[in-house]
Design a protein around this motif. Structure first.
Motif, PDB file in Angstrom:
ATOM      1  N   GLN A   1       0.805  -1.231   0.000  1.00 34.81           N
ATOM      2  CA  GLN A   1       0.000   0.000   0.000  1.00 34.81           C
ATOM      3  C   GLN A   1       0.839   1.283   0.000  1.00 34.81           C
ATOM      4  O   GLN A   1       0.348   2.347   0.339  1.00 34.81           O
ATOM      5  CB  GLN A   1      -0.968   0.021   1.193  1.00 34.81           C
TER       6      GLN A   1
ATOM      7  N   TYR B   1      -2.193   5.866  -5.626  1.00 32.32           N
ATOM      8  CA  TYR B   1      -3.347   5.761  -4.732  1.00 32.32           C
ATOM      9  C   TYR B   1      -4.642   5.968  -5.512  1.00 32.32           C
ATOM     10  O   TYR B   1      -5.607   5.195  -5.366  1.00 32.32           O
ATOM     11  CB  TYR B   1      -3.251   6.799  -3.610  1.00 32.32           C
TER      12      TYR B   1
ATOM     13  N   SER C   1      -5.306   3.034  -7.835  1.00 24.92           N
ATOM     14  CA  SER C   1      -5.821   1.841  -7.152  1.00 24.92           C
ATOM     15  C   SER C   1      -7.296   1.988  -6.825  1.00 24.92           C
ATOM     16  O   SER C   1      -8.047   0.993  -6.835  1.00 24.92           O
ATOM     17  CB  SER C   1      -5.015   1.571  -5.879  1.00 24.92           C
TER      18      SER C   1
ATOM     19  N   MET D   1      -8.713  -0.810  -4.276  1.00 31.11           N
ATOM     20  CA  MET D   1      -8.806  -0.308  -2.913  1.00 31.11           C
ATOM     21  C   MET D   1     -10.200   0.252  -2.658  1.00 31.11           C
ATOM     22  O   MET D   1     -10.825   0.836  -3.552  1.00 31.11           O
ATOM     23  CB  MET D   1      -7.762   0.794  -2.664  1.00 31.11           C
TER      24      MET D   1
ATOM     25  N   PRO E   1      -5.326   4.518   0.586  1.00 29.37           N
ATOM     26  CA  PRO E   1      -4.570   3.971   1.722  1.00 29.37           C
ATOM     27  C   PRO E   1      -3.900   5.049   2.573  1.00 29.37           C
ATOM     28  O   PRO E   1      -3.845   4.926   3.800  1.00 29.37           O
ATOM     29  CB  PRO E   1      -3.525   3.079   1.047  1.00 29.37           C
TER      30      PRO E   1
ATOM     31  N   SER F   1      -5.843  -2.908   6.321  1.00 31.32           N
ATOM     32  CA  SER F   1      -6.165  -3.118   4.909  1.00 31.32           C
ATOM     33  C   SER F   1      -7.147  -2.086   4.368  1.00 31.32           C
ATOM     34  O   SER F   1      -8.118  -1.719   5.021  1.00 31.32           O
ATOM     35  CB  SER F   1      -6.754  -4.521   4.732  1.00 31.32           C
ATOM     36  N   SER F   2      -6.852  -1.625   3.141  1.00 34.06           N
ATOM     37  CA  SER F   2      -7.806  -0.802   2.402  1.00 34.06           C
ATOM     38  C   SER F   2      -8.277  -1.535   1.145  1.00 34.06           C
ATOM     39  O   SER F   2      -8.907  -0.947   0.268  1.00 34.06           O
ATOM     40  CB  SER F   2      -7.151   0.530   1.995  1.00 34.06           C
ATOM     41  N   TYR F   3      -7.961  -2.855   1.054  1.00 31.74           N
ATOM     42  CA  TYR F   3      -8.238  -3.605  -0.166  1.00 31.74           C
ATOM     43  C   TYR F   3      -9.731  -3.885  -0.349  1.00 31.74           C
ATOM     44  O   TYR F   3     -10.456  -4.146   0.608  1.00 31.74           O
ATOM     45  CB  TYR F   3      -7.501  -4.945  -0.150  1.00 31.74           C
TER      46      TYR F   3
END
Length: 582
Positions: free
Chosen positions: A256, A348, A351, A357, A361, A463-465
């Protein structure tokens, strides 16, 4: 003989001394000592700026209230040295001779200690053995609170360790006077006071609530992390890099953030794709040492690159066709740092746009840190209040040391040997500062500061997934697993399918820290057409590129310029020390 007598006469005339030394000691109800010293110092014909007065910090706190020179506020500097607090009094631009009166008022806290099971005591080196000059006409007044009227009072005089008792004058049950005509250099006076332990308690600094706070806070952070961490992923080995992701995008999806290792891997990626060539050379330094330098040579334009690698490529070759990694130039360093920040922000947003994401993140981490920092700040405020109450103005040293220690620990756990070295140095400096001040390393502020460690550790793992991001991460972790544990037979099979396999995989091997992939070029007798230089340098190319890239990006102009047993003898109590002229 006459010459010898004249010589000693001259020395005698030039000798400095204290002509009068008056000391007033007020013992307060809580055991705190308020002390006033009037020192009439005779410099004789010697030219001096002033005097210094050093007081040992024997687990006490010393708070200066005022300093006067000849009945006017004095210039002074406070220095902490060798577990002493030093008042350096005088003007560096002014020289003095003859006699001058210095009035110093200060307090000493935590002077009460446990004598035995029934008695507590106060022992004060009212004149320390650290004075290097003769002291004349000593007059000391000690005033006690009414509740210590029955306390046992003793006085000791002489060199340090002397247990010779000295007669004192008892004015009343709460007022004692000590008079002495003369003390030689390094002689002192100590008084001991013994009293029922219930009259004044020994001050202690509790850290119970701070420990409870750190435990509860760390558990809270862990429970939050357990709900927001990356779920368990069953992975299987993957043998090929993703076709739709360059190495910088892979680096972001793995942890991330794109860091120096990611950008160094991207440089290798650009080389293996034919955009640049990497050359290593030796450069003579000071006519003795040979320094390895890495030169990047531009081979073609940035056609076919996505924004992230294109930005890196064009920053390296800004108006030039060569870039020397590791060069120390403020303009280049600024350009590289701006590029790193811009590429990270772009990654960022990329993603998010691609659905890997759920949220940015960087912003998610910042929000988590901000919310989690609030209870730490509140706890630190209470801890600081306790520190000031217990240690006085010296509490600031404990605060600074605790902050530096945590920074040192965080630096130590960053990637790279340089971070380890700097972390150890920072920690060593902070501990030296703390020990020299006499402040206990285990104090409320340092305990609360420990809560920053789990905050730092878990903030990097939240996690930001999205579901799509987790699925892609599963593939990348499988690729990482294969790269780290690759078997020679499997690699030989893949090279038969694709002779360029090593070149295509090398940037990802560097990204994942698989240094041994460079050895495969020798094992399979493969020559890289993107590298020029000594073969021995090739095997350490990953670490050299990473460290050189960091050297260039991080360069700034500033880089181019460091229980106290007490009583029973002279010198065993609080206070004391001595002084001299400067």
């Amino acid at each position: 003989m006459r010459i010898l007598i004249l010589f000693f006469f001259i020395i005698f005339l030039n000798a400095e001394e204290i002509s009068n030394y008056y000391i007033k000691v007020n013992v307060l109800n809580d055991g705190k000592l308020n002390i006033q010293e009037n020192i009439l110092y005779d410099f004789s014909p010697n030219q001096r700026h002033g005097i210094y007065r050093n007081i040992p910090l024997n687990n006490n706190s010393v708070d200066l209230k005022s300093i006067y020179q000849d009945n006017a506020p004095a210039n002074y500097e406070i220095i902490y040295s060798n577990n002493d607090i030093v008042f350096k009094i005088g003007d560096p631009d002014r020289l003095l001779t003859s006699k001058h009166l210095y009035k110093i008022e200060y307090s000493i806290d935590r002077a009460v200690f446990k004598k035995d099971n029934n008695f507590n005591a106060i022992s004060l080196n009212v004149i320390g053995t650290g004075w290097k000059v003769d002291i004349n006409n000593i007059d000391i007044d000690i005033f006690l609170p009414p509740k210590l009227a029955t306390a046992k009072f003793k006085v000791f005089i002489g060199n340090r360790g002397s247990n010779e008792e000295y007669k004192f004058i008892k004015i009343s049950s709460t007022h004692y006077k000590i008079i002495k005509k003369h003390l030689k250099p390094h002689q002192g006076i100590t008084f001991d006071l013994y009293f029922d332990k219930n009259l004044i308690n020994v001050k202690t600094l509790s850290i119970i609530w701070e420990i409870i706070f750190v435990i509860l806070f760390s558990l809270g952070i862990y429970f939050y992390y357990s709900k927001h961490k990356i779920p368990y992923i069953a992975i299987s080995a993957q043998y090929y890099p993703p076709k739709d992701l360059d190495v910088l995008k892979v680096g972001l999806l793995i942890d991330q953030i794109a860091d120096s290792q990611d950008f160094s891997s991207a440089i290798l990626d650009l080389a293996t794709k034919g955009y640049l060539k990497i050359k290593t050379e030796q450069k003579e330094v000071l006519g003795v040492f040979n320094k390895k330098i890495i030169i990047l040579e531009k081979l073609k334009e940035d056609d076919g690159l996505d924004f992230d690698e294109k930005k890196l490529f064009n920053t390296l070759f800004y108006e030039k066709r060569e870039f020397v990694l590791g060069q120390k130039d403020v303009t280049i360093a600024t350009r590289l740092r701006n590029m790193i920040s811009l590429v990270n922000e772009w990654l960022y947003e990329w993603s998010l746009k691609e659905g890997y994401m759920k949220e940015n993140p960087k912003k998610a981490k910042a929000s988590f840190l901000l919310k989690s920092s609030i209870p730490i700040i509140i706890a630190l405020a209470f801890a600081l209040k306790e520190m000031i109450s217990f240690y006085g103005s010296m509490a600031i040293i404990g605060v600074v040391s605790a902050v530096f220690s945590i920074i040192a620990i965080i630096i130590f756990f960053q990637k790279g040997i340089i971070s380890k070295i700097f972390g150890i140095i920072f920690l060593g400096v902070s501990l030296i500062i703390l020990f020299s001040s006499g402040i206990n390393i285990i104090n409320p502020f340092s305990i609360v500061m420990l809560s920053v460690i789990p905050l730092f550790v878990f903030s990097n793992k939240i996690s930001s997934y999205s579901i799509k991001g987790i699925n892609r991460l599963k593939y990348l972790l499988g690729l990482k697993e294969f790269i780290l544990k690759v078997e020679k037979d499997k690699l030989e099979f893949l090279l038969k399918e694709n002779p360029n396999y090593l070149d295509e995989m090398l940037p990802y091997a560097v990204l994942f820290g698989a240094k041994h992939w460079f050895d495969f070029y020798d094992e399979f007798n493969i020559e890289s057409n993107w590298y020029i230089g000594e073969k021995t340098y090739f095997y350490g190319l990953d670490e050299d590129i990473i460290s050189s890239f960091e050297d260039s990006a991080n360069y700034t102009e500033s880089n181019n310029s460091d229980s106290f047993s007490g009583g029973g003898s002279v010198g065993g109590g609080s206070g004391g020390g001595g002084g001299g002229s400067w």
